[in-house]
Motif scaffolding. Structure first.
Motif, PDB file in Angstrom:
ATOM      1  N   ASP A  61      18.288 -14.246  -1.428  1.00  0.00           N
ATOM      2  CA  ASP A  61      18.073 -14.968  -1.685  1.00  0.00           C
ATOM      3  C   ASP A  61      18.786 -15.622  -3.223  1.00  0.00           C
ATOM      4  N   LYS A  62      18.118 -13.785  -3.938  1.00  0.00           N
ATOM      5  CA  LYS A  62      18.129 -13.955  -5.207  1.00  0.00           C
ATOM      6  C   LYS A  62      18.671 -12.563  -5.745  1.00  0.00           C
ATOM      7  N   ILE A  63      19.194 -12.221  -6.446  1.00  0.00           N
ATOM      8  CA  ILE A  63      19.122 -10.923  -7.086  1.00  0.00           C
ATOM      9  C   ILE A  63      19.653 -10.666  -8.527  1.00  0.00           C
ATOM     10  N   GLN A  64      18.243 -10.117  -9.432  1.00  0.00           N
ATOM     11  CA  GLN A  64      18.068 -10.300 -10.475  1.00  0.00           C
ATOM     12  C   GLN A  64      18.650  -9.037 -11.481  1.00  0.00           C
ATOM     13  N   LYS A  65      18.923  -8.975 -13.039  1.00  0.00           N
ATOM     14  CA  LYS A  65      19.244  -7.131 -13.051  1.00  0.00           C
ATOM     15  C   LYS A  65      17.634  -7.256 -13.587  1.00  0.00           C
ATOM     16  N   VAL A  66      16.990  -6.040 -13.915  1.00  0.00           N
ATOM     17  CA  VAL A  66      15.793  -5.821 -14.331  1.00  0.00           C
ATOM     18  C   VAL A  66      16.005  -4.351 -15.016  1.00  0.00           C
ATOM     19  N   SER A  67      15.706  -4.176 -16.031  1.00  0.00           N
ATOM     20  CA  SER A  67      15.779  -3.924 -17.592  1.00  0.00           C
ATOM     21  C   SER A  67      14.402  -3.345 -17.961  1.00  0.00           C
ATOM     22  N   LYS A  68      13.635  -1.893 -16.975  1.00  0.00           N
ATOM     23  CA  LYS A  68      11.998  -2.172 -16.947  1.00  0.00           C
ATOM     24  C   LYS A  68      11.756  -1.066 -17.632  1.00  0.00           C
ATOM     25  N   LEU A  69      11.379  -0.129 -18.480  1.00  0.00           N
ATOM     26  CA  LEU A  69      10.636   1.414 -18.543  1.00  0.00           C
ATOM     27  C   LEU A  69       9.448   1.516 -17.700  1.00  0.00           C
ATOM     28  N   VAL A  70       8.841   2.007 -16.745  1.00  0.00           N
ATOM     29  CA  VAL A  70       7.813   2.245 -16.784  1.00  0.00           C
ATOM     30  C   VAL A  70       7.228   3.302 -17.631  1.00  0.00           C
ATOM     31  N   VAL A  71       6.050   3.095 -18.369  1.00  0.00           N
ATOM     32  CA  VAL A  71       5.955   4.272 -19.746  1.00  0.00           C
ATOM     33  C   VAL A  71       3.549   5.053 -18.670  1.00  0.00           C
ATOM     34  N   VAL A  72       4.007   3.993 -17.317  1.00  0.00           N
ATOM     35  CA  VAL A  72       1.844   4.840 -17.089  1.00  0.00           C
ATOM     36  C   VAL A  72       1.653   4.034 -15.678  1.00  0.00           C
ATOM     37  N   GLU A  73       1.286   5.028 -14.816  1.00  0.00           N
ATOM     38  CA  GLU A  73       1.292   4.701 -13.162  1.00  0.00           C
ATOM     39  C   GLU A  73      -0.031   4.751 -13.753  1.00  0.00           C
ATOM     40  N   VAL A  74      -1.294   3.686 -13.228  1.00  0.00           N
ATOM     41  CA  VAL A  74      -2.785   3.932 -12.677  1.00  0.00           C
ATOM     42  C   VAL A  74      -3.614   3.759 -11.650  1.00  0.00           C
ATOM     43  N   ASP A  75      -4.593   4.371 -10.574  1.00  0.00           N
ATOM     44  CA  ASP A  75      -4.743   4.584  -9.440  1.00  0.00           C
ATOM     45  C   ASP A  75      -5.637   3.686  -9.293  1.00  0.00           C
ATOM     46  N   LEU A  76      -5.816   2.597  -8.761  1.00  0.00           N
ATOM     47  CA  LEU A  76      -6.921   2.008  -8.945  1.00  0.00           C
ATOM     48  C   LEU A  76      -7.974   1.527  -7.372  1.00  0.00           C
ATOM     49  N   ASN A  77      -8.806   1.986  -7.960  1.00  0.00           N
ATOM     50  CA  ASN A  77      -9.828   1.495  -6.330  1.00  0.00           C
ATOM     51  C   ASN A  77     -10.548   0.621  -6.946  1.00  0.00           C
ATOM     52  N   GLU A  78     -11.149  -0.380  -5.733  1.00  0.00           N
ATOM     53  CA  GLU A  78     -12.020  -1.695  -5.557  1.00  0.00           C
ATOM     54  C   GLU A  78     -12.807  -2.238  -4.259  1.00  0.00           C
ATOM     55  N   LYS A  79     -14.290  -1.623  -4.302  1.00  0.00           N
ATOM     56  CA  LYS A  79     -14.793  -2.013  -3.391  1.00  0.00           C
ATOM     57  C   LYS A  79     -15.969  -3.163  -3.091  1.00  0.00           C
ATOM     58  N   MET A  80     -15.499  -3.589  -1.405  1.00  0.00           N
ATOM     59  CA  MET A  80     -15.999  -4.984  -1.331  1.00  0.00           C
ATOM     60  C   MET A  80     -16.636  -4.901   0.067  1.00  0.00           C
ATOM     61  N   VAL A  81     -17.145  -5.774  -0.433  1.00  0.00           N
ATOM     62  CA  VAL A  81     -18.269  -5.995   1.001  1.00  0.00           C
ATOM     63  C   VAL A  81     -17.645  -7.238   1.451  1.00  0.00           C
ATOM     64  N   ILE A  82     -17.488  -7.589   3.025  1.00  0.00           N
ATOM     65  CA  ILE A  82     -17.275  -8.665   4.055  1.00  0.00           C
ATOM     66  C   ILE A  82     -18.762  -8.590   4.038  1.00  0.00           C
ATOM     67  N   ASP A  83     -18.941 -10.137   4.204  1.00  0.00           N
ATOM     68  CA  ASP A  83     -20.569 -10.430   4.507  1.00  0.00           C
ATOM     69  C   ASP A  83     -20.361 -11.940   5.638  1.00  0.00           C
ATOM     70  N   ASN A  84     -20.844 -11.142   6.859  1.00  0.00           N
ATOM     71  CA  ASN A  84     -20.677 -12.354   8.000  1.00  0.00           C
ATOM     72  C   ASN A  84     -21.704 -12.635   8.721  1.00  0.00           C
ATOM     73  N   SER A  85     -22.666 -12.303   7.722  1.00  0.00           N
ATOM     74  CA  SER A  85     -24.146 -12.729   8.279  1.00  0.00           C
ATOM     75  C   SER A  85     -24.657 -14.303   8.434  1.00  0.00           C
ATOM     76  N   TRP A  86     -26.064 -14.125   9.340  1.00  0.00           N
ATOM     77  CA  TRP A  86     -26.539 -15.495   8.834  1.00  0.00           C
ATOM     78  C   TRP A  86     -27.848 -15.867   8.750  1.00  0.00           C
ATOM     79  N   GLY A  87     -27.770 -16.468   7.266  1.00  0.00           N
ATOM     80  CA  GLY A  87     -28.861 -16.700   6.438  1.00  0.00           C
ATOM     81  C   GLY A  87     -29.009 -15.133   6.082  1.00  0.00           C
ATOM     82  N   ASP A  88     -30.670 -14.929   5.601  1.00  0.00           N
ATOM     83  CA  ASP A  88     -31.332 -13.874   4.663  1.00  0.00           C
ATOM     84  C   ASP A  88     -32.117 -13.241   5.757  1.00  0.00           C
ATOM     85  N   TRP A  89     -32.411 -13.091   6.667  1.00  0.00           N
ATOM     86  CA  TRP A  89     -33.244 -12.405   7.731  1.00  0.00           C
ATOM     87  C   TRP A  89     -31.082 -11.052   8.534  1.00  0.00           C
TER      88      TRP A  89
END
Length: 219
Positions: A61-89
């Motif tokens: 669809d479109k090509i854009q010229k990008v001039s960026k200097l990457v100066v740092v990369e970071v590994d990220l971690n995120e813990k999630m809990v998927i809750d499909n419980s019925w009530g609190d029991w």
């Protein structure tokens, strides 16, 4: 005899109509296929399934010229809990823990640099370069590294948790938002700033005299 002749004539006319109709249909399909976008049909490997996938031509669809200097990369971690419980029991609980892994980065936009951003002090042998501050790029999730623990189920719950596409999209959006907040913490930003200064100085040093001092200032 007349009946035989009439039957023979009828069969000839019928055969003519069938072959004419078939020819028209084939011609129509040939013309129609020329007007359609090219597609590739990928058949499933198992003959027991009726599932198939169709991929259409990709359109740039479109090509854009990008001039960026990457100066740092970071590994990220995120813990999630998927809750499909019925009530609190406990007997109705259904949980799944997921470790999402991703990567974030900081970059410097070099597209706005011109002569006004570079000051040369020949007397004191100092080169000063003014650059925009490093900015955080939107993190991306690495699904190959992401791990899903076994579903924790109560006594009266069965089966695994199955998410719809919309539900998965909502979770992914939340994970990326949390990773983005971590990426923008002050400690990581300070590292990006220091790495940015060092990277730019190392790029310029080979083209100036050894006794020239290089200053990098972020605006």
């Amino acid at each position: 005899m007349f009946k035989k002749l009439r039957k023979k004539t009828f069969n000839i006319i019928l055969a003519f109509l069938v072959f004419t109709s078939l020819g028209c249909y084939i011609s129509y399909k040939v013309i129609e296929d020329k007007d359609k976008p090219k597609i590739t049909k990928i058949l499933p490997s198992s003959s027991n399934t009726k599932l198939s996938f169709i991929t259409e031509e990709s359109i740039v669809d479109k090509i854009q010229k990008v001039s960026k200097l990457v100066v740092v990369e970071v590994d990220l971690n995120e813990k999630m809990v998927i809750d499909n419980s019925w009530g609190d029991w406990d007997v109705f609980k259904k949980l799944q823990r997921v470790d999402y892994y991703g990567k974030g980065s900081y970059s410097i936009d070099l597209s706005s640099i011109d002569n006004s951003k570079v000051k040369i002090d020949k007397l004191n042998k100092v080169v000063t370069i003014y650059l925009p501050k490093p900015t955080a790029n939107t993190p991306s999730i690495d699904y190959d590294k992401t791990t899903f623990e076994s579903t924790e189920k109560g006594l009266l719950r069965f089966g695994d948790i199955k998410l719809t596409k919309d539900e998965s999209a909502v979770i992914d959006k939340e994970v990326i938002a949390r990773m983005d907040n971590k990426l923008k913490e002050a400690t990581i930003y300070d590292v990006a700033t220091k790495n940015g200064q060092d990277t730019v100085q190392n790029l310029i040093k080979p083209i100036v005299d050894d006794n020239v001092k290089i200053n990098v200032i972020f605006e």
